[in-house]
Design a protein around this motif. Sequence first.
Motif, PDB file in Angstrom:
ATOM      1  N   SER A 490       0.834  -1.212   0.000  1.00 31.34           N
ATOM      2  CA  SER A 490       0.000   0.000   0.000  1.00 31.34           C
ATOM      3  C   SER A 490       0.862   1.254   0.000  1.00 31.34           C
ATOM      4  N   PHE A 491       1.945   1.195   0.773  1.00 31.76           N
ATOM      5  CA  PHE A 491       2.863   2.340   0.835  1.00 31.76           C
ATOM      6  C   PHE A 491       3.521   2.579  -0.521  1.00 31.76           C
ATOM      7  N   PHE A 492       3.952   1.507  -1.167  1.00 31.64           N
ATOM      8  CA  PHE A 492       4.572   1.638  -2.488  1.00 31.64           C
ATOM      9  C   PHE A 492       3.581   2.190  -3.514  1.00 31.64           C
ATOM     10  N   GLU A 493       2.323   1.743  -3.411  1.00 28.78           N
ATOM     11  CA  GLU A 493       1.296   2.242  -4.334  1.00 28.78           C
ATOM     12  C   GLU A 493       1.087   3.741  -4.142  1.00 28.78           C
ATOM     13  N   LEU A 494       1.098   4.180  -2.891  1.00 29.90           N
ATOM     14  CA  LEU A 494       0.959   5.611  -2.611  1.00 29.90           C
ATOM     15  C   LEU A 494       2.135   6.383  -3.194  1.00 29.90           C
ATOM     16  N   LEU A 495       3.341   5.848  -3.042  1.00 32.24           N
ATOM     17  CA  LEU A 495       4.520   6.517  -3.582  1.00 32.24           C
ATOM     18  C   LEU A 495       4.409   6.679  -5.098  1.00 32.24           C
ATOM     19  N   SER A 496       3.904   5.641  -5.760  1.00 34.91           N
ATOM     20  CA  SER A 496       3.805   5.677  -7.219  1.00 34.91           C
ATOM     21  C   SER A 496       2.867   6.789  -7.694  1.00 34.91           C
ATOM     22  N   VAL A 497       1.847   7.087  -6.876  1.00 34.89           N
ATOM     23  CA  VAL A 497       0.917   8.171  -7.221  1.00 34.89           C
ATOM     24  C   VAL A 497       1.665   9.496  -7.332  1.00 34.89           C
ATOM     25  N   PHE A 498       2.718   9.648  -6.516  1.00 39.77           N
ATOM     26  CA  PHE A 498       3.493  10.887  -6.509  1.00 39.77           C
ATOM     27  C   PHE A 498       4.757  10.768  -7.362  1.00 39.77           C
ATOM     28  N   GLY A 499       4.804   9.719  -8.172  1.00 47.19           N
ATOM     29  CA  GLY A 499       5.934   9.562  -9.079  1.00 47.19           C
ATOM     30  C   GLY A 499       7.208   9.105  -8.411  1.00 47.19           C
ATOM     31  N   ILE A 500       7.085   8.512  -7.223  1.00 49.79           N
ATOM     32  CA  ILE A 500       8.264   8.025  -6.492  1.00 49.79           C
ATOM     33  C   ILE A 500       8.347   6.517  -6.682  1.00 49.79           C
ATOM     34  N   ASN A 501       9.454   6.044  -7.179  1.00 45.46           N
ATOM     35  CA  ASN A 501       9.613   4.629  -7.473  1.00 45.46           C
ATOM     36  C   ASN A 501      10.454   3.969  -6.392  1.00 45.46           C
ATOM     37  N   ALA A 502       9.836   3.090  -5.608  1.00 43.15           N
ATOM     38  CA  ALA A 502      10.546   2.341  -4.568  1.00 43.15           C
ATOM     39  C   ALA A 502      10.866   0.952  -5.103  1.00 43.15           C
ATOM     40  N   LYS A 503      12.127   0.633  -5.207  1.00 36.60           N
ATOM     41  CA  LYS A 503      12.547  -0.660  -5.750  1.00 36.60           C
ATOM     42  C   LYS A 503      12.880  -1.605  -4.606  1.00 36.60           C
ATOM     43  N   GLY A 504      11.967  -2.523  -4.326  1.00 35.92           N
ATOM     44  CA  GLY A 504      12.182  -3.483  -3.258  1.00 35.92           C
ATOM     45  C   GLY A 504      11.093  -4.531  -3.252  1.00 35.92           C
ATOM     46  N   ASP A 505      11.392  -5.671  -2.661  1.00 38.37           N
ATOM     47  CA  ASP A 505      10.441  -6.774  -2.568  1.00 38.37           C
ATOM     48  C   ASP A 505       9.643  -6.630  -1.274  1.00 38.37           C
ATOM     49  N   PRO A 506       8.345  -6.346  -1.339  1.00 39.62           N
ATOM     50  CA  PRO A 506       7.543  -6.184  -0.115  1.00 39.62           C
ATOM     51  C   PRO A 506       7.560  -7.411   0.785  1.00 39.62           C
ATOM     52  N   ARG A 507       7.824  -8.584   0.208  1.00 37.04           N
ATOM     53  CA  ARG A 507       7.840  -9.808   1.011  1.00 37.04           C
ATOM     54  C   ARG A 507       9.123  -9.946   1.824  1.00 37.04           C
ATOM     55  N   ASN A 508      10.171  -9.292   1.388  1.00 39.97           N
ATOM     56  CA  ASN A 508      11.462  -9.372   2.076  1.00 39.97           C
ATOM     57  C   ASN A 508      12.157  -8.018   1.964  1.00 39.97           C
ATOM     58  N   LEU A 509      11.521  -7.029   2.551  1.00 38.98           N
ATOM     59  CA  LEU A 509      11.980  -5.653   2.403  1.00 38.98           C
ATOM     60  C   LEU A 509      13.282  -5.423   3.168  1.00 38.98           C
ATOM     61  N   LYS A 510      14.191  -4.700   2.553  1.00 43.43           N
ATOM     62  CA  LYS A 510      15.437  -4.312   3.199  1.00 43.43           C
ATOM     63  C   LYS A 510      15.334  -2.850   3.634  1.00 43.43           C
ATOM     64  N   PRO A 511      15.859  -2.519   4.813  1.00 43.65           N
ATOM     65  CA  PRO A 511      15.742  -1.131   5.290  1.00 43.65           C
ATOM     66  C   PRO A 511      16.379  -0.117   4.352  1.00 43.65           C
ATOM     67  N   LYS A 512      17.373  -0.546   3.588  1.00 44.82           N
ATOM     68  CA  LYS A 512      18.041   0.385   2.673  1.00 44.82           C
ATOM     69  C   LYS A 512      17.080   0.924   1.610  1.00 44.82           C
ATOM     70  N   VAL A 513      16.044   0.128   1.267  1.00 39.28           N
ATOM     71  CA  VAL A 513      15.047   0.589   0.292  1.00 39.28           C
ATOM     72  C   VAL A 513      14.312   1.815   0.834  1.00 39.28           C
ATOM     73  N   LEU A 514      13.899   1.741   2.088  1.00 37.96           N
ATOM     74  CA  LEU A 514      13.178   2.865   2.691  1.00 37.96           C
ATOM     75  C   LEU A 514      14.111   4.035   2.951  1.00 37.96           C
ATOM     76  N   GLN A 515      15.353   3.729   3.306  1.00 38.26           N
ATOM     77  CA  GLN A 515      16.336   4.798   3.486  1.00 38.26           C
ATOM     78  C   GLN A 515      16.503   5.585   2.191  1.00 38.26           C
ATOM     79  N   LYS A 516      16.539   4.875   1.068  1.00 37.20           N
ATOM     80  CA  LYS A 516      16.683   5.518  -0.247  1.00 37.20           C
ATOM     81  C   LYS A 516      15.466   6.402  -0.555  1.00 37.20           C
ATOM     82  N   VAL A 517      14.279   5.932  -0.187  1.00 40.33           N
ATOM     83  CA  VAL A 517      13.068   6.724  -0.406  1.00 40.33           C
ATOM     84  C   VAL A 517      13.163   8.047   0.351  1.00 40.33           C
ATOM     85  N   LEU A 518      13.588   8.001   1.614  1.00 40.72           N
ATOM     86  CA  LEU A 518      13.708   9.221   2.407  1.00 40.72           C
ATOM     87  C   LEU A 518      14.744  10.167   1.804  1.00 40.72           C
TER      88      LEU A 518
END
Length: 768
Positions: A490-518
């Motif tokens: 759901s969070f990734f879908e929200l990001l996509s609405v604002f043109g933000i692309n989060a590259k990560g596997d929701p089933r095995n998310l790595k903290p570095k993915v969220l760090q990159k988003v910030l």
Amino acid sequence: MDEVCKQIEQFFNEHSQKAYSVDELYNQLHLEEIDFSVLVKALLALEKKGFITLEKNNHWKKAQLSVVEGVFHGNEKGFGFVDCDEFEDSIYISPEHTLYAMTGDTVQVKILRGPHDDRGAEGKVTNIVERGYDQVVGEFKSKSEPSLPDVIGEIILKDKKLKSYTCYVDRQTSLSMTDGEIVTADIITYPNSNLEHGIIVVGREIIGDVSEPGVDILQILYAHKVPVEFPQSVLDEANAIPDTVQACDKKGRVDLTNQPFITIDSIESKDLDDAVVVWRKENGNYHLGVSIADVSYYVKEGSELDKEAYRRGTSVYLVDRVVPMLPKKLSNGICSLNEGVERLTMTCDMEIDAAGNIVSHKIYPSFIRSHARMTYKAVNAILDKDDAQTKAKYQDLVDMFYQMRDLHHILAKQRETRGAIEFDAPEAKIIVDDTGHPIDIKLRERGTSERMIESFMLAANETVAKHFHDLHVPFLYRIHENPDEEKVKSFFELLSVFGINAKGDPRNLKPKVLQKVLQDVAGTPEEQMVQTMMLRSMQQAKYSDQPVGHFGIGASDYTHFTSPIRRYPDDMVHRLIRWYEANGFNENSKSKYFDKLAQIAIDTSNCERRGVDTERATDDLKKAEYMADHVGEDFEAVVSSVLKFGMFVELPNTVEGLVHISNMTDDFYDYDETHMALIGEKHHHIFQIGQPIKVHLDRVDVEYGNVDFSVIDPDSAPTTDIKVRSQKQRTSRNKNSRRNRDDKNKHNNHYHRSRRHKSFNERYKNKK
């Protein structure tokens, strides 16, 4: 996988009485062209959904409607929900099926409709196993109730969870109460068919008059069941402990009094439980010594002090007071690492290379003498402001402060490299006068010294956790599990609405993915919105006997070792260290705590949440009281949350309030769930999370901590071409929103649950 799930559901609906192995299902469903792992993942997903269960013989079977146990959460309109371990989502309970259960009650529920149904699970409460409330607190008001002749008055409850109940005081109460007194009372009659929205109580204790300074906060403490007074037996044990370290206490400990350990804390701190020392080694590495007050030496296992500390679980830090876990004789005295006196400690020495790797370490009992009682303000004056006067005052320590700063930067860089997530959300300090009335709200400054001590405490906590994890012995950990897959999606879908692309596997998310988003949104208008929604996708940090790691700080091993004066888990960790040092790591030594740690983790996590809830309730009360002096004024704010009934806004001083949709009269506003926005149908103005906004303070309800704003100049809001819903849907929604003003409280509960996750990255407030 979705198509496979549908096939499995259809198959088990047709074969609901029989169980099948994975191989049998693979053949029966003719999945030869699909990878076997897809079937396994689909089965696990349907099990999580509650549609199927795994039998003891490793055969899968359709879940049968049964009875489950969980916690009831009531709604003022009469219906409720039950949360249980068996189902991922809550079970809906209609008004006629609640059995008059109250919020917080543990209940048994007969499942009427399974969670696999598109409408969700529905159940019927068949038994109330345990009451969530056995005591209430509030203001007494005498009055007669013709329909209840044995009632002498009411207690006005401030607990929002009990807002819909009337609390009657039974005539047989032995407590002599007068109007305006805050009292605690025991419940003797719960809601029933004759008393649907009422409870009957007998008075227990008078806390004080409602007008007395500090009674308002005492009321919150009692309402959250935070122990306030220490039993005499506990005080007697504390008073029997010597005020100074005795010669016999040093036996078997390493003498570190020649090392220049210092404490760095806030000016007002009186319970100093960590001291640090740093120097550069000949090989270029750093030596970091972290010595922690050895509280467990004085708080013996099974003693009255130990039992009371366990019951409290944590110290609670409120606006005008601290409710300590330990008596002041210990917390401010023999256990506090005060300047110039010997104190018993547990030390973690670490050698750290230029990349931030801990290349060697040692954990052992010791005793130290603090060389200086430093404050964050003073150290920041040296490190951040290069203040000559402060440097001259502490000239013998200045070089070590510079080395500490260098080591901190190395450790911070290492945490960043592995993906640790850090939010810099503002924290407020509420200033009150002698009567307890708030006169100002200031943002806490977080300079180099605060971040530096945080780095050192994190390093020690990780080192201790890894040490005992590698030894494969029972231990107590601080964990932060990976975010829930669906919430991440759901969070990734929200990001996509604002043109933000989060590259990560929701089933095995790595903290570095969220760090990159910030990092990507830093400094943009979307930054606050992204931070808020990211926090809501997180799990809550807690204690556990299983070393599953800490997602937020990117650590595979983590514990709480560094704050034993104010946290019971840290005492337990010290006790385990001492136990293994004395008894080794054989099967006999492992067995002592093997069956105890899981329950200790649960109980201390619950105590922590109780403390956080109490602190938040106090802050909300005082913030509302402060804002009550400013009704009619205008403020700059930021939209912090958007729901169908309005939007919450946050002022620079961290005060939050609601702009209800009924007060947005310039247009008819629809809630667009995809964009989490309110959109005007006629003028197309849009309000979203993170959006700057000017608001007018309309009213404040201090009793319930509610602050209500209205928008100034809504025409200045940006416009959008996002389409709104039909006139019929919009009219219906606006009518309902205006009628159901109390939706605010429902959302407050949701919003505060998400706010708790702000502690996941071990911010300085919970640093040690």
